[in-house]
Motif scaffolding. Structure first.
Motif, PDB file in Angstrom:
ATOM      1  N   GLY A 185      24.932  71.784 -52.681  1.00 21.63           N
ATOM      2  CA  GLY A 185      23.869  70.848 -52.360  1.00 21.63           C
ATOM      3  C   GLY A 185      23.853  69.626 -53.244  1.00 21.63           C
ATOM      4  O   GLY A 185      24.762  69.398 -54.048  1.00 21.63           O
ATOM      5  N   THR A 186      22.799  68.862 -53.108  1.00 21.38           N
ATOM      6  CA  THR A 186      22.698  67.594 -53.832  1.00 21.38           C
ATOM      7  C   THR A 186      22.494  67.780 -55.334  1.00 21.38           C
ATOM      8  O   THR A 186      22.578  66.815 -56.093  1.00 21.38           O
ATOM      9  CB  THR A 186      21.539  66.753 -53.267  1.00 21.38           C
ATOM     10  OG1 THR A 186      20.339  67.538 -53.259  1.00 21.38           O
ATOM     11  CG2 THR A 186      21.847  66.316 -51.843  1.00 21.38           C
ATOM     12  N   ASP A 187      22.217  69.020 -55.777  1.00 21.86           N
ATOM     13  CA  ASP A 187      22.128  69.267 -57.223  1.00 21.86           C
ATOM     14  C   ASP A 187      23.501  69.511 -57.835  1.00 21.86           C
ATOM     15  O   ASP A 187      23.625  69.814 -59.020  1.00 21.86           O
ATOM     16  CB  ASP A 187      21.202  70.446 -57.513  1.00 21.86           C
ATOM     17  CG  ASP A 187      21.668  71.740 -56.844  1.00 21.86           C
ATOM     18  OD1 ASP A 187      22.679  71.709 -56.114  1.00 21.86           O
ATOM     19  OD2 ASP A 187      21.020  72.773 -57.051  1.00 21.86           O
ATOM     20  N   ASN A 188      24.557  69.382 -57.002  1.00 23.65           N
ATOM     21  CA  ASN A 188      25.951  69.507 -57.454  1.00 23.65           C
ATOM     22  C   ASN A 188      26.272  70.874 -58.043  1.00 23.65           C
ATOM     23  O   ASN A 188      27.079  70.995 -58.966  1.00 23.65           O
ATOM     24  CB  ASN A 188      26.291  68.413 -58.486  1.00 23.65           C
ATOM     25  CG  ASN A 188      25.929  67.029 -58.015  1.00 23.65           C
ATOM     26  OD1 ASN A 188      25.277  66.263 -58.722  1.00 23.65           O
ATOM     27  ND2 ASN A 188      26.313  66.689 -56.798  1.00 23.65           N
ATOM     28  N   GLU A 189      25.658  71.900 -57.485  1.00 21.37           N
ATOM     29  CA  GLU A 189      25.911  73.270 -57.911  1.00 21.37           C
ATOM     30  C   GLU A 189      26.639  74.033 -56.809  1.00 21.37           C
ATOM     31  O   GLU A 189      26.376  73.837 -55.612  1.00 21.37           O
ATOM     32  CB  GLU A 189      24.601  73.989 -58.242  1.00 21.37           C
ATOM     33  CG  GLU A 189      23.888  73.447 -59.474  1.00 21.37           C
ATOM     34  CD  GLU A 189      24.614  73.769 -60.768  1.00 21.37           C
ATOM     35  OE1 GLU A 189      25.380  74.758 -60.800  1.00 21.37           O
ATOM     36  OE2 GLU A 189      24.430  73.023 -61.742  1.00 21.37           O
ATOM     37  N   LEU A 190      27.553  74.916 -57.227  1.00 20.75           N
ATOM     38  CA  LEU A 190      28.254  75.806 -56.309  1.00 20.75           C
ATOM     39  C   LEU A 190      27.612  77.183 -56.429  1.00 20.75           C
ATOM     40  O   LEU A 190      27.605  77.781 -57.499  1.00 20.75           O
ATOM     41  CB  LEU A 190      29.734  75.882 -56.691  1.00 20.75           C
ATOM     42  CG  LEU A 190      30.632  76.789 -55.863  1.00 20.75           C
ATOM     43  CD1 LEU A 190      30.839  76.210 -54.478  1.00 20.75           C
ATOM     44  CD2 LEU A 190      31.971  76.986 -56.560  1.00 20.75           C
ATOM     45  N   ARG A 191      27.035  77.662 -55.333  1.00 25.60           N
ATOM     46  CA  ARG A 191      26.321  78.944 -55.373  1.00 25.60           C
ATOM     47  C   ARG A 191      26.967  79.942 -54.417  1.00 25.60           C
ATOM     48  O   ARG A 191      27.213  79.642 -53.251  1.00 25.60           O
ATOM     49  CB  ARG A 191      24.857  78.750 -55.002  1.00 25.60           C
ATOM     50  CG  ARG A 191      24.081  77.898 -56.002  1.00 25.60           C
ATOM     51  CD  ARG A 191      22.590  77.891 -55.687  1.00 25.60           C
ATOM     52  NE  ARG A 191      21.824  77.243 -56.738  1.00 25.60           N
ATOM     53  CZ  ARG A 191      21.511  75.954 -56.755  1.00 25.60           C
ATOM     54  NH1 ARG A 191      21.894  75.183 -55.750  1.00 25.60           N
ATOM     55  NH2 ARG A 191      20.817  75.444 -57.750  1.00 25.60           N
ATOM     56  N   TYR A 192      27.222  81.145 -54.946  1.00 26.80           N
ATOM     57  CA  TYR A 192      27.767  82.231 -54.143  1.00 26.80           C
ATOM     58  C   TYR A 192      26.657  83.242 -53.848  1.00 26.80           C
ATOM     59  O   TYR A 192      25.717  83.400 -54.626  1.00 26.80           O
ATOM     60  CB  TYR A 192      28.874  82.965 -54.892  1.00 26.80           C
ATOM     61  CG  TYR A 192      30.137  82.172 -55.124  1.00 26.80           C
ATOM     62  CD1 TYR A 192      31.158  82.167 -54.173  1.00 26.80           C
ATOM     63  CD2 TYR A 192      30.336  81.468 -56.310  1.00 26.80           C
ATOM     64  CE1 TYR A 192      32.336  81.466 -54.397  1.00 26.80           C
ATOM     65  CE2 TYR A 192      31.515  80.767 -56.542  1.00 26.80           C
ATOM     66  CZ  TYR A 192      32.503  80.774 -55.578  1.00 26.80           C
ATOM     67  OH  TYR A 192      33.666  80.079 -55.797  1.00 26.80           O
ATOM     68  N   GLY A 193      26.804  83.949 -52.748  1.00 25.07           N
ATOM     69  CA  GLY A 193      25.868  85.013 -52.432  1.00 25.07           C
ATOM     70  C   GLY A 193      26.289  85.716 -51.151  1.00 25.07           C
ATOM     71  O   GLY A 193      27.267  85.334 -50.505  1.00 25.07           O
TER      72      GLY A 193
END
Length: 234
Positions: A185-193
């Motif tokens: 997203g726009t917070d420049n984070e890569l999130r897995y789940g």
């Protein structure tokens, strides 16, 4: 022998540069592997000098590349990924398609830039490509796992494995449940789940306590779902 090397040496500089980028190595880091200087690597890549034959043999042996191919052939990213790393296709998850597909390849070195520029089509089009036996009507991407600790504990994926992912759209959102997902997203984070159903909604669950929202209508967030894995053989 000198004539042979002089004729084919133009491929060496190209292959060194592509090899560096594929493995996420700076010129300095690559040079230190072989007792060279950053200037040496720069001169090879810019075709201003040629490596000694001893250096060529060292590099080829280190990365498991046949010497003749390293000298004569302009190697593709797909070629380089299959030398030495022994990446193995899980046939049960990624079935052979009728044709090969070229998709963007995100090595660990490119991930930070992608998190910032994932909506920049020009940047995405300049990413290295990898050719895989996979087909989808949706966008796909191949992502190298940089840190297995950020993955859900129940997923048996290790650092260096290659995740082949499909972009989530309304048309395939009904097939997400219990599959590994990624959001950017726009917070420049890569999130897995893991995509889970909660009531009439879908959420992305890292674990029992950490959940991320899933909003398919959010055009500023990319959602991906795992399609297959290339694993590194231990």
């Amino acid at each position: 022998m000198q004539i042979f090397l002089a004729f084919f040496m133009t491929q060496i500089g190209k292959n060194i540069k592509k090899l560096r980028n594929t493995r996420g190595l700076s010129q300095q880091a690559f040079a230190e592997l072989f007792g060279l200087s950053r200037g040496n690597i720069s001169s090879y890549e810019e075709m201003r000098a040629e490596p000694r034959i001893e250096t060529i043999l060292q590099i080829a042996k280190y990365f498991g590349i046949p010497v003749q191919e390293f000298i004569e052939k302009e190697l593709s990213v797909n070629d380089l990924l299959h030398y030495n790393t022994h990446l193995v296709l899980e046939a049960g998850k990624l079935k052979t398609a009728g044709s090969l597909t070229e998709i963007p390849y995100l090595s660990a070195a490119f991930i930070p830039d992608y998190l910032i520029r994932y909506r920049d089509e020009e940047f995405v089009n300049q990413l290295p490509r990898i050719v895989l036996p996979t087909h989808s009507p949706f966008r796909q991407i191949a992502l190298e796992v940089a840190n297995e600790e950020v993955l859900p504990a129940e997923i048996q994926i290790n650092q260096g494995d290659l995740l082949v992912c499909e972009e989530v759209r309304r048309e395939n959102a009904h097939r997400l449940t219990d599959r590994l997902g990624i959001s950017i997203g726009t917070d420049n984070e890569l999130r897995y789940g893991i995509y889970r159903e909660k009531g009439k909604k879908i959420i992305l669950c890292l674990n029992e306590w950490i959940h991320y929202p899933f909003h398919i209508e959010d055009e500023k967030t990319q959602y991906w779902v795992l399609k297959g894995v290339y694993r590194q053989r231990k």
